[in-house]
Design a protein around this motif. Sequence first.
Motif, mmCIF file in Angstrom:
data_model
loop_
_atom_site.group_PDB
_atom_site.id
_atom_site.type_symbol
_atom_site.label_atom_id
_atom_site.label_comp_id
_atom_site.label_asym_id
_atom_site.label_seq_id
_atom_site.Cartn_x
_atom_site.Cartn_y
_atom_site.Cartn_z
ATOM 1 N N VAL A 170 0.856 -1.191 0.044
ATOM 2 C CA VAL A 170 -0.032 -0.125 -0.035
ATOM 3 C C VAL A 170 0.853 1.344 -0.005
ATOM 4 C CG1 VAL A 170 -1.722 1.095 1.533
ATOM 5 C CG2 VAL A 170 -1.822 -1.348 1.293
ATOM 6 N N ASP A 171 0.866 2.135 -0.977
ATOM 7 C CA ASP A 171 1.554 3.201 -0.997
ATOM 8 C C ASP A 171 1.053 4.333 -0.387
ATOM 9 O OD1 ASP A 171 3.121 2.127 -3.165
ATOM 10 O OD2 ASP A 171 1.912 2.853 -4.733
ATOM 11 N N GLN A 172 -0.372 4.554 -0.170
ATOM 12 C CA GLN A 172 -0.707 5.591 0.536
ATOM 13 C C GLN A 172 -1.901 5.091 1.547
ATOM 14 O OE1 GLN A 172 -1.885 8.861 -1.805
ATOM 15 N NE2 GLN A 172 -2.575 10.393 -0.116
ATOM 16 N N VAL A 173 -1.805 5.469 2.686
ATOM 17 C CA VAL A 173 -2.940 5.010 3.732
ATOM 18 C C VAL A 173 -3.924 5.941 3.641
ATOM 19 C CG1 VAL A 173 -3.363 4.281 6.227
ATOM 20 C CG2 VAL A 173 -1.124 3.686 5.019
ATOM 21 N N ARG A 219 -1.373 -5.378 0.799
ATOM 22 C CA ARG A 219 -0.710 -5.821 1.722
ATOM 23 C C ARG A 219 -1.400 -5.296 3.106
ATOM 24 N NH1 ARG A 219 3.478 -9.342 0.582
ATOM 25 N NH2 ARG A 219 4.342 -9.269 2.452
ATOM 26 N N ILE A 220 -2.603 -5.967 3.605
ATOM 27 C CA ILE A 220 -3.246 -5.322 4.811
ATOM 28 C C ILE A 220 -3.758 -6.416 5.535
ATOM 29 C CG2 ILE A 220 -5.255 -4.234 5.773
ATOM 30 C CD1 ILE A 220 -5.146 -2.563 2.812
ATOM 31 N N ALA A 222 -4.905 -3.827 13.104
ATOM 32 C CA ALA A 222 -4.753 -3.543 11.713
ATOM 33 C C ALA A 222 -3.474 -3.474 11.430
ATOM 34 C CB ALA A 222 -5.678 -2.437 11.223
ATOM 35 N N ILE A 223 -2.706 -3.986 10.168
ATOM 36 C CA ILE A 223 -1.321 -3.833 9.981
ATOM 37 C C ILE A 223 -1.263 -3.627 8.408
ATOM 38 C CG2 ILE A 223 1.121 -4.289 10.348
ATOM 39 C CD1 ILE A 223 0.332 -6.318 12.324
ATOM 40 N N ILE A 224 -0.506 -2.417 7.981
ATOM 41 C CA ILE A 224 -0.524 -2.357 6.605
ATOM 42 C C ILE A 224 0.966 -2.502 6.237
ATOM 43 C CG2 ILE A 224 -0.745 -0.507 4.854
ATOM 44 C CD1 ILE A 224 -2.764 0.567 6.723
ATOM 45 N N GLU A 226 -3.271 4.758 10.598
ATOM 46 C CA GLU A 226 -2.999 6.279 10.343
ATOM 47 C C GLU A 226 -1.724 6.276 9.611
ATOM 48 O OE1 GLU A 226 -5.402 8.096 11.429
ATOM 49 O OE2 GLU A 226 -6.229 6.605 12.679
ATOM 50 N N GLY A 227 -1.346 5.367 9.092
ATOM 51 C CA GLY A 227 0.108 5.190 8.286
ATOM 52 C C GLY A 227 1.269 5.541 9.121
#
Length: 181
Positions: A21-24, A57-58, A81-83, A124-125
């Motif tokens: 994931v590029d942008q949360v 990838r989450i 929750a893990i990105i 929140e990234g």
Amino acid sequence: MALLEILTWPDKRLAAKSTNVDQVDDEIRKLIDDMFETMYFAEGVGLAAPQVGVTKRIIVVDCGVRESEESSPLTAKEPLAIINPEVTIQDGKIAWEEGCLSVPGYTEEVERSAKVTVTGLDREGKPITIEAEGLLSVCLQHEIDHLEGVLFVDRLSRLKQEMAKKKLRKQMEEEARDRAV
Ligand code: NI
């Protein structure tokens, strides 16, 4: 929030590799909320995005491990929750009877690392680090496997894989027959 459809074996999409994931953003956060709702509704302890047809990838997990039970300090608590999760440290061996929402009606013992450290981003990234052992460790490794297109049955011996697939096929045939009559 919305319930999502959980793909089941042998759906080919479960074997796909997920991308980072590029942008949360809000779209990702909405997906995470829907994944949690879907996981709790299905009474699972973990869910990975590819299981709901999204090859990103989450992962979400809630094994019921709370802060007070943890021996080491964490930067994050369950539910998690893990990105873009990554296993950075692994130690020891543990065998655990696993199941999977994408492989309904089948459980088998799988050997994995006893302890893992996982890094990634939160909803929140922000960077997070999780040190886990026991069920949470197993669950994190199981969900991260999904991001590589790997199911727990893929980790069994050839013989056990054949037995698992035979059982699952029979189960699917019976369900189809029940629907037909
Ligand atoms: Ni699973």
